[in-house]
Design an enzyme around this catalytic site. Structure first.
Site, PDB file in Angstrom:
ATOM      1  N   ASP A 233       0.813  -1.211   0.000  1.00  0.00           N
ATOM      2  CA  ASP A 233       0.000   0.000   0.000  1.00  0.00           C
ATOM      3  C   ASP A 233       0.848   1.264   0.000  1.00  0.00           C
ATOM      4  OD1 ASP A 233       0.947  -0.290   2.651  1.00  0.00           O
ATOM      5  OD2 ASP A 233      -0.966  -1.093   3.333  1.00  0.00           O
TER       6      ASP A 233
ATOM      7  N   ASN B 136      -7.724  -3.252  14.397  1.00  0.00           N
ATOM      8  CA  ASN B 136      -9.095  -3.527  13.974  1.00  0.00           C
ATOM      9  C   ASN B 136      -9.167  -4.705  13.001  1.00  0.00           C
ATOM     10  OD1 ASN B 136      -8.087  -2.440  11.629  1.00  0.00           O
ATOM     11  ND2 ASN B 136      -9.492  -0.695  11.540  1.00  0.00           N
TER      12      ASN B 136
ATOM     13  N   HIS C  69      -7.274  -5.087  10.239  1.00  0.00           N
ATOM     14  CA  HIS C  69      -6.980  -4.814   8.827  1.00  0.00           C
ATOM     15  C   HIS C  69      -5.643  -5.428   8.418  1.00  0.00           C
ATOM     16  CE1 HIS C  69      -4.834  -0.927  10.147  1.00  0.00           C
ATOM     17  NE2 HIS C  69      -3.930  -1.545   9.425  1.00  0.00           N
TER      18      HIS C  69
END
Length: 250
Positions: A67, A136, A138
Site C-alpha cells: 500500500d 481492527n 486490517h
C-alpha cells in the site's frame, strides 16, 4: 497453518527474518510481498544485517508492497516508499528497479490501482507475502467493511487506523485520510502468507482473525481460507490464542 510463539518482539523479528531469508535462498528470484508499519522494522533490520554479512543476496528478488498513502510523494518522510528505502532497500543489494510500491501521487488513482493489479499478476503474485495486523483486523489497508474487496483500490482510512498512525506524523490532522491498497484477492493469491504480530494491543485482532468467523469486518479472518499461512507472534500478541488452547510451536 503454523503458529510460532516467540518470547518478545526481537525474537519474533528474527523468526520472521529466518522464514523470509529461507525463501530467498530457496528461490533467489522470488517475489516478496512486503509490508510497512512498526511491526516489520525489526525483521527488515535483521534481513539487512544478514545480507550485509553475505549470507544471501536480494539481487534477483522482486518486491511488491501492499500500500501507499494517497497524496504523499515517494520522498515524503511518511510515505511507504520512503519507509521501504530507509528501513530495507537502502541497506540491501536489491535492484531498486525491481521494487514496486503504488504511486500515491497518481493523477488517476483508479487507473493506478488497475495498473498495480496487472503488475502483481504479471509477476505471478508473491511467493511469500509479509503482513502486519491492525488493531481492527486490517491487513494492508483493507479496513473493516461489509465485503472483502478483491482488487487494489482506494480506501478511506478508519479513525482507529488514523489514530494508530498519528504517532508517525506531527499531528493526527496530518495523517492522510485515504490510501491505495492491494486487495484481498492479490494477498490471497500469494503462495505463502507470513503474518507477524507483537504486543498485547494486537491480542484481540489475532484471536478474532483466527478463532472468529470469516467476516469482512475483520479483514484478516479471510486468511483462514489460505492453504499456507504462518503466524509469528510474541507472547503478548498470541496470549488469547494460547488461552483458547490453540496449538503453537516455540
Amino acid at each position: 497453518m503454523r503458529i510460532y510463539l516467540t518470547e518478545d518482539y526481537d525474537a519474533m523479528s528474527r523468526r520472521a527474518a529466518n522464514l523470509i531469508s529461507a525463501e530467498v535462498i530457496r528461490n533467489p528470484s522470488c517475489v516478496l510481498g512486503l509490508a510497512t508499519g512498526s511491526t516489520p522494522v525489526g525483521t527488515y533490520k535483521q534481513l539487512a544485517a544478514w545480507n550485509q554479512r553475505g549470507d544471501f543476496s536480494f539481487k534477483e528478488v522482486r518486491s511488491v508492497n501492499l500500500d501507499e498513502y494517497k497524496g504523499l510523494a515517494p520522498t515524503h518522510d511518511q510515505s511507504y516508499r520512503y519507509f521501504m528505502q530507509t528501513n530495507l532497500f537502502d541497506h540491501i543489494d536489491i535492484d531498486v528497479n525491481n521494487t514496486n510500491v503504488p504511486n500515491g501521487l497518481a493523477a488517476d488513482p483508479v487507473a493506478e490501482c488497475a495498473r498495480y493489479d496487472e503488475l502483481v499478476r504479471s509477476l505471478g503474485y508473491a511467493d511469500l507475502q509479509l503482513l502486519g495486523l491492525g488493531r481492527n483486523g486490517h491487513i494492508g489497508f483493507n479496513e473493516p467493511a461489509d465485503i472483502f474487496v478483491k482488487e487494489t483500490h482506494v480506501v478511506d482510512l478508519t479513525q482507529s487506523t488514523i489514530d494508530a498512525n498519528a504517532r508517525f506524523f506531527a499531528s493526527a490532522d496530518d495523517v492522510p485520510r485515504q490510501a491505495l491498497t492491494m486487495g484481498i484477492g492479490c494477498i490471497m493469491a500469494a503462495r505463502r502468507v507470513l503474518l507477524i504480530a507483537s504486543g498485547a494491543d494486537k491480542a484481540d485482532a489475532v484471536y478474532n482473525a483466527f478463532c472468529g468467523p470469516i467476516d469482512p469486518h475483520c479483514p484478516a479472518s479471510i486468511l483462514q481460507l489460505h492453504s499456507d499461512v504462518v503466524l509469528v507472534g510474541d507472547k503478548a500478541a498470541l496470549s488469547k490464542l494460547v488461552a483458547a488452547g490453540v496449538p503453537v510451536c516455540e
